[in-house]
Design a protein around this motif. Structure first.
Motif, PDB file in Angstrom:
ATOM      1  N   LEU A  55      -2.382   4.306   1.324  1.00 35.56           N
ATOM      2  CA  LEU A  55      -1.187   3.898   0.565  1.00 35.56           C
ATOM      3  C   LEU A  55      -1.216   2.394   0.271  1.00 35.56           C
ATOM      4  CD1 LEU A  55       1.651   5.862   2.409  1.00 35.56           C
ATOM      5  CD2 LEU A  55       0.669   6.364   0.173  1.00 35.56           C
ATOM      6  N   LEU A  56      -1.659   1.639   1.264  1.00 33.92           N
ATOM      7  CA  LEU A  56      -1.733   0.185   1.073  1.00 33.92           C
ATOM      8  C   LEU A  56      -2.704  -0.141  -0.071  1.00 33.92           C
ATOM      9  CD1 LEU A  56      -1.072  -2.680   2.068  1.00 33.92           C
ATOM     10  CD2 LEU A  56      -2.912  -2.457   3.745  1.00 33.92           C
ATOM     11  N   LYS A  57      -3.835   0.551  -0.064  1.00 30.32           N
ATOM     12  CA  LYS A  57      -4.848   0.362  -1.116  1.00 30.32           C
ATOM     13  C   LYS A  57      -4.244   0.680  -2.475  1.00 30.32           C
ATOM     14  CE  LYS A  57      -8.867   2.586  -0.311  1.00 30.32           C
ATOM     15  NZ  LYS A  57      -9.533   3.310  -1.368  1.00 30.32           N
ATOM     16  N   GLU A  58      -3.516   1.774  -2.530  1.00 30.45           N
ATOM     17  CA  GLU A  58      -2.892   2.215  -3.787  1.00 30.45           C
ATOM     18  C   GLU A  58      -1.872   1.173  -4.267  1.00 30.45           C
ATOM     19  OE1 GLU A  58      -4.488   4.716  -4.750  1.00 30.45           O
ATOM     20  OE2 GLU A  58      -3.349   5.106  -6.578  1.00 30.45           O
ATOM     21  N   ASN A  59      -1.089   0.621  -3.313  1.00 24.83           N
ATOM     22  CA  ASN A  59      -0.085  -0.390  -3.693  1.00 24.83           C
ATOM     23  C   ASN A  59      -0.738  -1.633  -4.266  1.00 24.83           C
ATOM     24  OD1 ASN A  59       1.887   1.276  -2.814  1.00 24.83           O
ATOM     25  ND2 ASN A  59       2.352   0.168  -0.943  1.00 24.83           N
ATOM     26  N   ILE A  60      -1.798  -2.094  -3.601  1.00 25.07           N
ATOM     27  CA  ILE A  60      -2.475  -3.314  -4.081  1.00 25.07           C
ATOM     28  C   ILE A  60      -3.037  -3.061  -5.479  1.00 25.07           C
ATOM     29  CG2 ILE A  60      -4.375  -4.919  -3.655  1.00 25.07           C
ATOM     30  CD1 ILE A  60      -3.957  -4.462  -0.653  1.00 25.07           C
ATOM     31  N   LYS A  61      -3.637  -1.893  -5.639  1.00 24.92           N
ATOM     32  CA  LYS A  61      -4.214  -1.538  -6.948  1.00 24.92           C
ATOM     33  C   LYS A  61      -3.120  -1.500  -8.025  1.00 24.92           C
ATOM     34  CE  LYS A  61      -5.507   2.798  -8.160  1.00 24.92           C
ATOM     35  NZ  LYS A  61      -6.254   4.036  -7.938  1.00 24.92           N
ATOM     36  N   ASN A  62      -1.997  -0.865  -7.698  1.00 26.30           N
ATOM     37  CA  ASN A  62      -0.923  -0.751  -8.697  1.00 26.30           C
ATOM     38  C   ASN A  62      -0.288  -2.100  -9.020  1.00 26.30           C
ATOM     39  OD1 ASN A  62      -1.297   1.946  -9.090  1.00 26.30           O
ATOM     40  ND2 ASN A  62       0.099   2.551  -7.465  1.00 26.30           N
ATOM     41  N   LEU A  63      -0.188  -2.969  -8.003  1.00 29.14           N
ATOM     42  CA  LEU A  63       0.360  -4.308  -8.267  1.00 29.14           C
ATOM     43  C   LEU A  63      -0.577  -5.086  -9.190  1.00 29.14           C
ATOM     44  CD1 LEU A  63       1.665  -5.117  -4.683  1.00 29.14           C
ATOM     45  CD2 LEU A  63       3.080  -4.957  -6.749  1.00 29.14           C
ATOM     46  N   TRP A  64      -1.861  -4.901  -8.956  1.00 31.64           N
ATOM     47  CA  TRP A  64      -2.881  -5.575  -9.799  1.00 31.64           C
ATOM     48  C   TRP A  64      -2.784  -5.057 -11.234  1.00 31.64           C
ATOM     49  CZ3 TRP A  64      -7.289  -3.694 -12.342  1.00 31.64           C
ATOM     50  CH2 TRP A  64      -8.282  -4.618 -12.678  1.00 31.64           C
ATOM     51  N   LEU A  65      -2.657  -3.719 -11.368  1.00 28.15           N
ATOM     52  CA  LEU A  65      -2.547  -3.134 -12.714  1.00 28.15           C
ATOM     53  C   LEU A  65      -1.262  -3.590 -13.410  1.00 28.15           C
ATOM     54  CD1 LEU A  65      -3.821   0.504 -12.107  1.00 28.15           C
ATOM     55  CD2 LEU A  65      -4.808  -1.155 -13.691  1.00 28.15           C
ATOM     56  N   LYS A  66      -0.190  -3.677 -12.610  1.00 31.18           N
ATOM     57  CA  LYS A  66       1.085  -4.096 -13.183  1.00 31.18           C
ATOM     58  C   LYS A  66       0.985  -5.541 -13.693  1.00 31.18           C
ATOM     59  CE  LYS A  66       5.954  -4.478 -12.047  1.00 31.18           C
ATOM     60  NZ  LYS A  66       6.966  -4.329 -11.038  1.00 31.18           N
ATOM     61  N   GLU A  67       0.407  -6.392 -12.831  1.00 27.05           N
ATOM     62  CA  GLU A  67       0.326  -7.811 -13.186  1.00 27.05           C
ATOM     63  C   GLU A  67      -0.589  -8.041 -14.386  1.00 27.05           C
ATOM     64  OE1 GLU A  67       2.123 -10.104 -11.779  1.00 27.05           O
ATOM     65  OE2 GLU A  67       1.263 -11.713 -13.024  1.00 27.05           O
ATOM     66  N   PHE A  68      -1.751  -7.372 -14.376  1.00 27.32           N
ATOM     67  CA  PHE A  68      -2.768  -7.730 -15.364  1.00 27.32           C
ATOM     68  C   PHE A  68      -2.879  -6.768 -16.552  1.00 27.32           C
ATOM     69  CE2 PHE A  68      -4.403  -9.868 -11.433  1.00 27.32           C
ATOM     70  CZ  PHE A  68      -4.067 -11.149 -11.851  1.00 27.32           C
ATOM     71  N   VAL A  69      -2.195  -5.631 -16.497  1.00 25.38           N
ATOM     72  CA  VAL A  69      -2.217  -4.735 -17.668  1.00 25.38           C
ATOM     73  C   VAL A  69      -0.794  -4.525 -18.186  1.00 25.38           C
ATOM     74  CG1 VAL A  69      -2.882  -2.477 -18.588  1.00 25.38           C
ATOM     75  CG2 VAL A  69      -4.325  -3.586 -16.877  1.00 25.38           C
ATOM     76  N   GLN A  70       0.065  -3.979 -17.311  1.00 21.79           N
ATOM     77  CA  GLN A  70       1.423  -3.634 -17.754  1.00 21.79           C
ATOM     78  C   GLN A  70       2.185  -4.839 -18.303  1.00 21.79           C
ATOM     79  OE1 GLN A  70       3.481  -1.221 -14.829  1.00 21.79           O
ATOM     80  NE2 GLN A  70       5.456  -1.989 -15.477  1.00 21.79           N
ATOM     81  N   LYS A  71       2.048  -5.997 -17.633  1.00 17.89           N
ATOM     82  CA  LYS A  71       2.848  -7.158 -18.040  1.00 17.89           C
ATOM     83  C   LYS A  71       2.184  -8.020 -19.120  1.00 17.89           C
ATOM     84  CE  LYS A  71       5.013  -9.241 -14.415  1.00 17.89           C
ATOM     85  NZ  LYS A  71       5.163  -9.670 -13.005  1.00 17.89           N
ATOM     86  N   LYS A  72       1.053  -7.563 -19.640  1.00 20.76           N
ATOM     87  CA  LYS A  72       0.355  -8.358 -20.659  1.00 20.76           C
ATOM     88  C   LYS A  72       0.292  -7.564 -21.972  1.00 20.76           C
ATOM     89  CE  LYS A  72      -1.559 -11.644 -17.851  1.00 20.76           C
ATOM     90  NZ  LYS A  72      -0.422 -12.011 -17.026  1.00 20.76           N
ATOM     91  N   THR A  73       0.430  -8.301 -23.061  1.00 20.81           N
ATOM     92  CA  THR A  73       0.359  -7.611 -24.355  1.00 20.81           C
ATOM     93  C   THR A  73      -1.087  -7.462 -24.816  1.00 20.81           C
ATOM     94  OG1 THR A  73       0.582  -9.739 -25.428  1.00 20.81           O
ATOM     95  CG2 THR A  73       2.608  -8.430 -25.199  1.00 20.81           C
TER      96      THR A  73
END
Ligand code: GAP
Length: 472
Positions: A42-60
């Motif tokens: 779960l920790l691995k999944e959270n870190i991965k999702n935070l990374w995706l959120k920061e660098f994909v979801q929040k960028k145009t």
């Protein structure tokens, strides 16, 4: 409250608290293979999702990709991995143990007085980066300087150092001839380069833009070790950020900041445990114009955590030459056609997980307890739901159902309330929701804050929203 970093402590804690343990343990394990347990996964999944959120979801201007692990072997010819992805290997003939010659030489250098002048005069080497020395010189220094076998501490019987390719080979078909040889990818990056024309065509992105990918990669490391720091199988999180060729250094500086901010602001890693290290000219990979490592202060010393490389146009050009496909970009505004340069922030998810765990490791001497003080957004379990007494379990399970729609929760009805709080504190669950029948009848539950241990009454109908606000 004090924080101490000790590798064996983290290994024990990771095992005992369901984070990481040796893989295939019932068969005495497999050297350097690790399994991520219920909390670790779960920790691995959270870190991965935070990374995706920061660098994909929040960028145009960022998109994601999931390319295949097995690729056409020509990929690795073009990228240079077939001929150049190797480490200098040396064997001790007495014990048949294998080591990386450059690593043993780095240790030697650390212990030499005035290493630079001494090695220059005796061996004519012009730098202190053994990896860049010829194999003959590496062997000669190992032998002439009496480098001992680091495992046994005994005198050596070193073979000649030779290059050892780190790619895992396998075969695609039933026959086992060389024409069927394929490789487990040693990095995810090449999937992005190979797909560049497709991504360009389908995403309609304009340069500068980037592609992010998370996935497994494999390297037949000669000396893996330090728990999950260096492993043979791992998950990589890579970004290839395509820029105009004359804007590479500017973008490189920008990504150093982006990655540092992610580590400190999003994952909550302490600033003083991180530093930037620029690669020396003779340390740069064959494809790189500039590389900076973000290093972390591991219990065994400063070591690489995140590499941010300016890979120039090396890869796109190499694939263009090998595949005869056009990899260029046409800028509709300036009417210019060029091969973009690329900035590559590359980090191993499993290494990031190690740094996150080490940084969260806390010894609370006052209360005689050890725990992992994760940021709430990083914590594997967000809410711990417990009935005050077992017989109202059904009510608490209703609360669990309501909360588990939105958060990773755990339900616990075994043992005294005190013991259950202690279990929850060990893995640093940010909130604990206690259900008792009188509160429940009035439409309320009690929420205990992990940090302050304070308790608060919250309406059941507002509970999810209340938690969402605090887990941002
Ligand atoms: N595509 C570029 C690339 O793969 P690298 O410098 O070989 O670059 C990047 O690796 C990052 O991967 C490093 O900063 C480090 O975090 C991590 N890394 C490299 N080898 C590793 C291994 N065997 N086990 C765990 N992490 C590793």
């Amino acid at each position: 409250m004090t924080t101490k970093l000790n590798m064996q402590d983290i290994v024990n804690l990771a095992k005992n608290r369901w984070f990481v343990y040796a893989g295939s343990e019932i068969y005495w394990g497999l050297a350097n293979a690790w399994d991520y347990g219920p909390y670790g996964s779960l920790l691995k999944e959270n870190i991965k999702n935070l990374w995706l959120k920061e660098f994909v979801q929040k960028k145009t201007n960022m998109v994601s990709l999931d390319a295949a692990i097995l690729m056409n072997p020509q990929t690795w010819v073009a990228s240079g991995h077939v001929w150049g992805f190797s480490d200098p290997l040396i064997d001790d003939k007495k014990t048949n143990q294998r080591f990386r010659a450059d690593k043993l030489l780095e240790d030697l250098i650390e212990n030499l007085d005035d290493a630079e002048n001494y090695l220059k005069e005796k061996y004519w080497v012009n730098n202190l980066v053994p990896e860049s020395w010829s194999l003959e010189i590496q062997t000669k220094v190992m032998r002439d300087e009496n480098v001992l076998n680091p495992e046994t501490g005994e005198p050596w019987d070193w073979t000649e150092a030779k290059q050892f390719n780190l790619m895992f080979r396998t075969s695609q078909w039933v026959t086992d001839d060389s024409s069927s040889t394929i490789y487990l990818r040693p990095e995810t990056a090449q999937g992005i380069f190979v797909d560049f024309p497709n991504i360009l065509r389908t995403s309609r992105k304009k340069i500068p833009f980037g592609v992010a990918q998370v996935g497994k990669a494999f390297r037949n490391e000669i000396t893996p070790g330090n728990f999950i720091f260096r492993t043979r199988e791992f998950e990589q999180m890579e970004i290839e950020y395509f820029v105009e060729p004359w804007k590479d250094l500017e973008a490189h500086a920008e990504w150093k900041n982006n990655c540092m901010n992610f580590l400190t602001n999003t994952l909550g890693i302490e600033k003083e445990n991180l530093k930037l290290r620029d690669h020396e000219q003779d340390e740069l990979s064959h494809y790189s114009n500039a590389t900076t490592d973000i290093e972390y202060k591991y219990p065994f010393g400063w070591g690489e955590l995140w590499g941010i490389a300016d890979r120039t146009d090396f890869d796109l050009k190499a694939h263009m030459a090998e595949s005869k496909q056009d990899m260029s970009y046409f800028d509709p505004v300036t009417n210019r056609k060029y091969i973009p340069y690329v900035i590559e922030p590359s980090v191993w998810l499993t290494r990031l997980l190690l740094a996150t765990m080490l940084d969260a490791y806390t010894i609370d001497e006052e209360n005689n307890r050890t725990y992992l003080k994760f940021e709430p957004r990083v914590a594997p379990i967000k809410v711990w739901v417990l009935p005050v007494v077992k017989k109202i379990g059904d009510l608490a399970k209703e609360i669990f159902s309501q909360l588990s729609e939105d958060f990773m929760c755990e339900y616990d009805e075994v043992g005294s309330i005190g013991k259950r709080y202690a279990r929850m504190d060990e893995i640093w669950v940010p909130f604990c929701v206690t259900v008792d029948s009188s509160n429940y009848d009035e439409g309320n539950v009690t929420v205990r804050h992990r940090d302050s241990m304070e308790q608060e009454i919250v309406k059941i109908s507002e509970l999810n929203e209340w938690l969402r606000e605090r887990l941002k």
